[in-house]
Design an enzyme around this catalytic site. Structure first.
Site, PDB file in Angstrom:
ATOM      1  N   CYS A  73      -0.274  -5.859   0.458  1.00  0.00           N
ATOM      2  CA  CYS A  73      -0.808  -4.497   0.609  1.00  0.00           C
ATOM      3  C   CYS A  73      -0.243  -3.642  -0.527  1.00  0.00           C
ATOM      4  CB  CYS A  73      -0.505  -3.912   1.985  1.00  0.00           C
ATOM      5  SG  CYS A  73       1.239  -3.652   2.333  1.00  0.00           S
ATOM      6  N   ASP A 133      -4.812   2.216   5.466  1.00  0.00           N
ATOM      7  CA  ASP A 133      -3.404   2.457   5.161  1.00  0.00           C
ATOM      8  C   ASP A 133      -2.858   3.499   6.137  1.00  0.00           C
ATOM      9  OD1 ASP A 133      -0.978   3.096   4.086  1.00  0.00           O
ATOM     10  OD2 ASP A 133      -1.697   3.235   2.019  1.00  0.00           O
ATOM     11  N   ARG A 174       1.365  -2.497   6.291  1.00  0.00           N
ATOM     12  CA  ARG A 174       0.362  -3.482   6.717  1.00  0.00           C
ATOM     13  C   ARG A 174       0.760  -4.928   6.453  1.00  0.00           C
ATOM     14  NH1 ARG A 174      -4.236  -0.774   3.296  1.00  0.00           N
ATOM     15  NH2 ARG A 174      -2.372  -0.458   2.018  1.00  0.00           N
TER      16      ARG A 174
HETATM   17  P1  4NP Z   1       1.289  -0.201   2.978  1.00  0.00           P
HETATM   18  O1  4NP Z   1       1.375   1.385   3.102  1.00  0.00           O
HETATM   19  O2  4NP Z   1       0.497  -0.494   1.714  1.00  0.00           O
HETATM   20  O3  4NP Z   1       0.553  -0.627   4.197  1.00  0.00           O
HETATM   21  O4  4NP Z   1       2.718  -0.696   2.916  1.00  0.00           O
HETATM   22  C1  4NP Z   1       1.901   2.202   2.094  1.00  0.00           C
HETATM   23  C2  4NP Z   1       3.234   2.506   2.095  1.00  0.00           C
HETATM   24  C3  4NP Z   1       3.754   3.335   1.126  1.00  0.00           C
HETATM   25  C4  4NP Z   1       2.925   3.857   0.156  1.00  0.00           C
HETATM   26  C5  4NP Z   1       1.586   3.546   0.141  1.00  0.00           C
HETATM   27  C6  4NP Z   1       1.076   2.704   1.114  1.00  0.00           C
HETATM   28  N1  4NP Z   1       3.453   4.750  -0.822  1.00  0.00           N
HETATM   29  O5  4NP Z   1       2.669   5.287  -1.641  1.00  0.00           O
HETATM   30  O6  4NP Z   1       4.670   4.996  -0.842  1.00  0.00           O
END
Ligand code: 4NP
Length: 155
Positions: free
Chosen positions: A8, A124, A14
């Site tokens: 992800c 997300d 995720r």
């Molecule tokens: P993930 O969610 O891709 O599901 O881990 C996110 C966690 C942090 C960030 C973006 C998506 N971020 O920009 O810090």
């Protein structure tokens, strides 16, 4: 041995959930010596961090631990893992952009494992609404059972 890598953006919501859920099912079914599971991210903001507390708490409420420590995807991943499983279309575009031409991994979008309803992306949950984490876990539980059934036929 089949090797699976969930992918992800940040590797704190995720893909750690996918990793934890599949690992839970692999252990449940006594397949730990046959299926290896990891997760990674495309961005480097959270390297070394555990899963986001909100994601972990939702998983724990379902009896599932999320053991991941965030890391960034590497070129070696494209040769080591049998399946690379991105969570949304942005992840897929990014992965295709860095994928070596002789990569041996198979790209399997997570949403291809969901048959109960039409879903294009695992949304997300990081900046999103409160029940985003609940929905991610619903999708992970359904998709990872489907994935495990698929892997069982291949090992
Ligand atoms: P993930 O969610 O891709 O599901 O881990 C996110 C966690 C942090 C960030 C973006 C998506 N971020 O920009 O810090």
């Amino acid at each position: 041995m089949k090797k699976v890598l969930f992918v992800c953006l940040g590797n704190i919501c995720r893909s750690p959930a996918g990793e934890g859920v599949l690992l839970h099912y692999v252990k449940r079914d006594g397949l730990s010596d046959k299926i290896e599971v990891d997760s990674c991210g495309l961005g480097s903001w959270h390297i070394g961090k555990c899963a986001d507390m909100r994601m972990s708490e939702e998983a724990i409420s379902r009896g599932i631990e999320l053991p991941s420590k965030a890391r960034v995807i590497t070129i070696e991943d494209f040769y080591y893992y049998d399946y690379m499983i991105p969570m949304d279309h942005k992840n897929i575009s990014h992965i295709k952009g860095i994928c070596p031409s002789d990569a041996t991994t198979t790209l399997l979008p997570f949403c291809d494992l969901i048959s109960s309803h039409e879903v294009a992306d695992v949304p997300d949950p990081y900046f999103g609404v409160e029940n985003g984490f609940e929905y991610v876990m619903d999708l992970m539980e359904e998709g990872c059972e489907e994935l495990l059934n698929k892997l069982k036929k291949e090992i």
